[in-house]
Write a protein that holds these residues in place. Sequence first.
Motif, PDB file in Angstrom:
ATOM      1  N   GLU A 286      12.761  19.277  -0.744  1.00  8.09           N
ATOM      2  CA  GLU A 286      13.263  18.205   0.116  1.00  8.09           C
ATOM      3  C   GLU A 286      12.334  17.002   0.004  1.00  8.09           C
ATOM      4  OE1 GLU A 286      14.404  19.025   4.121  1.00  8.09           O
ATOM      5  OE2 GLU A 286      14.844  21.115   3.638  1.00  8.09           O
ATOM      6  N   ILE A 287      12.920  15.837  -0.241  1.00  4.59           N
ATOM      7  CA  ILE A 287      12.125  14.621  -0.387  1.00  4.59           C
ATOM      8  C   ILE A 287      12.555  13.623   0.683  1.00  4.59           C
ATOM      9  CG2 ILE A 287      11.483  12.705  -1.901  1.00  4.59           C
ATOM     10  CD1 ILE A 287      10.498  15.316  -3.003  1.00  4.59           C
ATOM     11  N   ASP A 288      11.678  13.414   1.655  1.00  2.00           N
ATOM     12  CA  ASP A 288      11.918  12.353   2.636  1.00  2.00           C
ATOM     13  C   ASP A 288      10.996  11.185   2.268  1.00  2.00           C
ATOM     14  OD1 ASP A 288       9.384  13.179   3.423  1.00  2.00           O
ATOM     15  OD2 ASP A 288      10.054  14.042   5.317  1.00  2.00           O
ATOM     16  N   ASP A 289      11.061  10.098   3.020  1.00  2.00           N
ATOM     17  CA  ASP A 289      10.263   8.911   2.693  1.00  2.00           C
ATOM     18  C   ASP A 289       8.768   9.198   2.690  1.00  2.00           C
ATOM     19  OD1 ASP A 289      12.475   7.338   2.293  1.00  2.00           O
ATOM     20  OD2 ASP A 289      12.403   6.386   4.266  1.00  2.00           O
ATOM     21  N   GLU A 290       8.311   9.984   3.647  1.00  2.63           N
ATOM     22  CA  GLU A 290       6.883  10.294   3.725  1.00  2.63           C
ATOM     23  C   GLU A 290       6.418  11.053   2.480  1.00  2.63           C
ATOM     24  OE1 GLU A 290       3.745  12.737   6.549  1.00  2.63           O
ATOM     25  OE2 GLU A 290       5.725  12.232   7.337  1.00  2.63           O
ATOM     26  N   ARG A 291       7.177  12.064   2.090  1.00  5.60           N
ATOM     27  CA  ARG A 291       6.830  12.834   0.884  1.00  5.60           C
ATOM     28  C   ARG A 291       6.944  11.975  -0.373  1.00  5.60           C
ATOM     29  NH1 ARG A 291       8.757  18.986   0.835  1.00  5.60           N
ATOM     30  NH2 ARG A 291       7.405  19.724   2.498  1.00  5.60           N
ATOM     31  N   LEU A 292       7.967  11.131  -0.425  1.00 10.34           N
ATOM     32  CA  LEU A 292       8.134  10.252  -1.577  1.00 10.34           C
ATOM     33  C   LEU A 292       6.940   9.317  -1.714  1.00 10.34           C
ATOM     34  CD1 LEU A 292       9.992   9.507  -3.893  1.00 10.34           C
ATOM     35  CD2 LEU A 292      11.164   7.921  -2.371  1.00 10.34           C
ATOM     36  N   ASN A 293       6.443   8.778  -0.616  1.00 11.25           N
ATOM     37  CA  ASN A 293       5.266   7.909  -0.661  1.00 11.25           C
ATOM     38  C   ASN A 293       4.041   8.670  -1.147  1.00 11.25           C
ATOM     39  OD1 ASN A 293       6.507   5.533   0.113  1.00 11.25           O
ATOM     40  ND2 ASN A 293       6.220   5.932   2.288  1.00 11.25           N
ATOM     41  N   LEU A 294       3.875   9.909  -0.692  1.00  8.40           N
ATOM     42  CA  LEU A 294       2.759  10.726  -1.163  1.00  8.40           C
ATOM     43  C   LEU A 294       2.871  10.999  -2.664  1.00  8.40           C
ATOM     44  CD1 LEU A 294       2.431  13.328   1.741  1.00  8.40           C
ATOM     45  CD2 LEU A 294       0.787  11.553   1.119  1.00  8.40           C
ATOM     46  N   ILE A 295       4.070  11.280  -3.115  1.00  8.62           N
ATOM     47  CA  ILE A 295       4.295  11.514  -4.546  1.00  8.62           C
ATOM     48  C   ILE A 295       3.968  10.259  -5.342  1.00  8.62           C
ATOM     49  CG2 ILE A 295       6.065  11.966  -6.303  1.00  8.62           C
ATOM     50  CD1 ILE A 295       7.419  13.799  -4.144  1.00  8.62           C
ATOM     51  N   ARG A 296       4.432   9.100  -4.867  1.00  3.82           N
ATOM     52  CA  ARG A 296       4.143   7.834  -5.569  1.00  3.82           C
ATOM     53  C   ARG A 296       2.645   7.595  -5.666  1.00  3.82           C
ATOM     54  NH1 ARG A 296       8.637   4.760  -2.325  1.00  3.82           N
ATOM     55  NH2 ARG A 296      10.360   4.905  -3.780  1.00  3.82           N
ATOM     56  N   LYS A 297       1.933   7.763  -4.556  1.00  5.93           N
ATOM     57  CA  LYS A 297       0.484   7.546  -4.559  1.00  5.93           C
ATOM     58  C   LYS A 297      -0.202   8.477  -5.549  1.00  5.93           C
ATOM     59  CE  LYS A 297       0.116   5.812   0.139  1.00  5.93           C
ATOM     60  NZ  LYS A 297      -0.393   6.036   1.499  1.00  5.93           N
ATOM     61  N   THR A 298       0.219   9.730  -5.572  1.00  3.09           N
ATOM     62  CA  THR A 298      -0.364  10.700  -6.497  1.00  3.09           C
ATOM     63  C   THR A 298      -0.075  10.313  -7.938  1.00  3.09           C
ATOM     64  OG1 THR A 298      -0.113  12.435  -4.842  1.00  3.09           O
ATOM     65  CG2 THR A 298      -0.416  13.150  -7.117  1.00  3.09           C
ATOM     66  N   MET A 299       1.144   9.843  -8.199  1.00  4.30           N
ATOM     67  CA  MET A 299       1.505   9.437  -9.563  1.00  4.30           C
ATOM     68  C   MET A 299       0.722   8.202 -10.000  1.00  4.30           C
ATOM     69  SD  MET A 299       5.576  10.263  -9.604  1.00  4.30           S
ATOM     70  CE  MET A 299       5.803   9.961 -11.347  1.00  4.30           C
TER      71      MET A 299
ATOM     72  N   SER B  78       0.828  -1.208   0.000  1.00  2.00           N
ATOM     73  CA  SER B  78       0.000   0.000   0.000  1.00  2.00           C
ATOM     74  C   SER B  78       0.862   1.258   0.000  1.00  2.00           C
ATOM     75  CB  SER B  78      -0.927  -0.016   1.213  1.00  2.00           C
ATOM     76  OG  SER B  78      -1.752   1.119   1.214  1.00  2.00           O
ATOM     77  N   GLU B  79       1.888   1.272   0.833  1.00  2.00           N
ATOM     78  CA  GLU B  79       2.774   2.437   0.907  1.00  2.00           C
ATOM     79  C   GLU B  79       3.525   2.669  -0.398  1.00  2.00           C
ATOM     80  OE1 GLU B  79       5.279   1.629   4.264  1.00  2.00           O
ATOM     81  OE2 GLU B  79       3.784   2.332   5.710  1.00  2.00           O
ATOM     82  N   LYS B  80       3.932   1.589  -1.050  1.00  2.00           N
ATOM     83  CA  LYS B  80       4.750   1.736  -2.262  1.00  2.00           C
ATOM     84  C   LYS B  80       3.928   1.944  -3.529  1.00  2.00           C
ATOM     85  CE  LYS B  80       8.816  -0.666  -0.615  1.00  2.00           C
ATOM     86  NZ  LYS B  80       9.821  -1.663  -0.887  1.00  2.00           N
TER      87      LYS B  80
END
Length: 120
Positions: free
Chosen positions: A89-102, A24-26
């Motif tokens: 700045e991209i941390d894991d939390e932001r990266l996960n949000l970006i992935r979900k949006t993409m 789910s996170e990825k």
Amino acid sequence: MLDIKKHSDLEFALSQWGAKKRISEKTGLSDKTLLAIQRGARKPNESTLRLIASALGLSEDYFLESQAETKLTKRRRLVVELDLPENVEIDDERLNLIRKTMVEAGRGIIKFIQDLPAKS
């Protein structure tokens, strides 16, 4: 698309501790969707199977039947690359949000492509 053996493998993978959360996170797939797939109440398409396999660290075609066993239509892949500004700045939390949006944006694009009128 998903034979009995591969479905059994998918059910087993989804039943492992923490697997659905990690997937789910990825991928942005909901826990509800993953549970429905695990129980056989929902049949995942090829793209979803590839996302799940990749999120689990498996080859993208792990849950797919081999080419010799199935008649797959010719697939084409469209890859989009984004250049992020250096000051973001991209941390894991932001990266996960970006992935979900993409993932959601990708679903919208696929629907748009499917709804395009046929060329005459």
